[in-house]
Design a protein around this motif. Sequence first.
Motif, short mmCIF file in Angstrom:
data_model
loop_
_atom_site.label_atom_id
_atom_site.label_comp_id
_atom_site.label_asym_id
_atom_site.label_seq_id
_atom_site.Cartn_x
_atom_site.Cartn_y
_atom_site.Cartn_z
N LYS A 56 5.99 29.50 1.99
CA LYS A 56 7.34 29.84 2.47
C LYS A 56 7.61 29.17 3.82
N GLY A 57 8.72 28.46 3.89
CA GLY A 57 9.10 27.80 5.13
C GLY A 57 8.50 26.42 5.33
N ALA A 58 7.58 26.02 4.45
CA ALA A 58 6.94 24.70 4.58
C ALA A 58 7.67 23.70 3.69
N PRO A 59 7.69 22.41 4.09
CA PRO A 59 8.38 21.40 3.29
C PRO A 59 7.51 20.91 2.13
N ARG A 60 8.15 20.26 1.19
CA ARG A 60 7.41 19.53 0.17
C ARG A 60 6.69 18.35 0.82
N LYS A 61 5.60 17.94 0.19
CA LYS A 61 4.82 16.80 0.69
C LYS A 61 4.81 15.66 -0.33
N ILE A 62 4.62 14.46 0.20
CA ILE A 62 4.31 13.32 -0.64
C ILE A 62 2.87 12.91 -0.36
N ALA A 63 2.09 12.74 -1.41
CA ALA A 63 0.72 12.22 -1.27
C ALA A 63 0.78 10.70 -1.47
N PHE A 64 0.30 9.96 -0.49
CA PHE A 64 0.25 8.50 -0.57
C PHE A 64 -1.19 8.10 -0.91
N ALA A 65 -1.36 7.51 -2.08
CA ALA A 65 -2.69 7.22 -2.61
C ALA A 65 -2.91 5.71 -2.63
N PHE A 66 -3.81 5.23 -1.76
CA PHE A 66 -4.10 3.80 -1.65
C PHE A 66 -5.30 3.45 -2.52
N LEU A 67 -5.15 2.41 -3.32
CA LEU A 67 -6.25 1.84 -4.10
C LEU A 67 -6.60 0.51 -3.45
N VAL A 68 -7.74 0.48 -2.76
CA VAL A 68 -8.11 -0.67 -1.94
C VAL A 68 -9.23 -1.44 -2.62
N GLU A 69 -8.98 -2.72 -2.87
CA GLU A 69 -10.01 -3.54 -3.49
C GLU A 69 -10.96 -4.11 -2.43
N GLN A 70 -10.40 -4.68 -1.37
CA GLN A 70 -11.22 -5.24 -0.31
C GLN A 70 -10.89 -4.56 1.02
N ASP A 71 -9.99 -5.16 1.78
CA ASP A 71 -9.63 -4.56 3.06
C ASP A 71 -8.21 -4.01 2.98
N LEU A 72 -7.77 -3.40 4.08
CA LEU A 72 -6.41 -2.91 4.21
C LEU A 72 -5.76 -3.72 5.33
N PRO A 73 -5.24 -4.91 5.02
CA PRO A 73 -4.82 -5.85 6.07
C PRO A 73 -3.65 -5.36 6.91
N TYR A 74 -2.90 -4.41 6.38
CA TYR A 74 -1.73 -3.91 7.13
C TYR A 74 -1.96 -2.47 7.61
#
Length: 377
Positions: free
Chosen positions: A74-92
């Motif tokens: 109650k009183g909390a917002p909805r969330k979005i889960a951001f799911a990263f699939l990383v093969e090598q690095d995360l250049p950004y």
Amino acid sequence: SPVKRFATMKVLFLTLAGVEGALRAHKASLSSCAGTHAKAVVHMTDTLSMANPTAFKQWMALKDEAEDLPHPPKGAPRKIAFAFLVEQDLPYAQLWYNWFQSAPAQNYTLLVHQAQGDDADRDYTTDPFWGKAIMPTMNSSWCHMEHARLAMARKALQDPAVAQIVWLSGDSVPLKTFGDVYADLAHSNKTSFCIDKTWTRAEMWAAWARPMASLFVKHEDKIFNLFQGVDCNVDTPAERRDLLKHCPNVCEDEDFYYNQYLMLGKQHRIRQHCVMWTDWSDPNKGFHHPQGVGDSLRKCGMITGDGGCNHPNEFYQVCGKGIDELVDNKKALFARKFRDASVVFTEDGKEMTKSLNDWLMESLDLSGGSDDDDDSK
């Protein structure tokens, strides 16, 4: 016995008739090339029912299962889960960090799955912001990421406030502010698919709404059983109509979910929306990206790859005009296939302006960012 076989065929015909009824409603909402699409969905449904009749029956029995809707405290917002699939690095990583820091911490959660590899080559893993989001590595490969993805979805759904799971690649970048993405997705109970209507599949870089995500997480074994012995990774629509004669592998990442959700009559829970822009130049790759989007980038960028049916174009040099057109386009929320240290040049390709990281930081007004690093995410 012949009587038994006839009874089984009759039940199968009635089941498929029900699916076709659902598709008639779906055709009304997706009128463009709907005839081809409906025909292809029925062909796929028919193939699955013949390949594994028991698994097919078990899957169709889920039609009336109660949906799991977001239920934040109650009183909390909805969330979005951001799911990263990383093969090598995360250049950004720095761009993404600033992007997340511009947002209220209670509006999102973060998950990272890394392909097998040496962490020494992954600078971001030493950063606490990213390090705490990294999940145990599972066996995965091209076209076979789905056990890993469903494990990530299962983790995300443990939070009752999570309404959407957005799938992001390691070489992706944001094109809109966090606020714009949140407004687009957070309050919807529809899954955003980038649909290839000819082949009845969808790109894996999608936004899964909680009702769909929870269904597939709960019934992971059933979706894999449904495809046992069936191949969807073939060359032509004609072959696709006779899949049982082909190899026993599927491209799970594209062939799972969309058609199987339709089979359950869930067209009202599907939204045609390519949240992730990808440069599929090959016209045979029918993911329904808005026409014209990315044309300037394609003309002025330096590309590796052929943009063919297996792999999209990959950029290592871009022009400011092309990137700005993606940012200004109302449809695309993210874009992918930008190599390490991509740089922005003038349109004639003669003068380097700045890195893609810095260009987008400026375009999205991310030069600062909040110092609030909430450990609860």
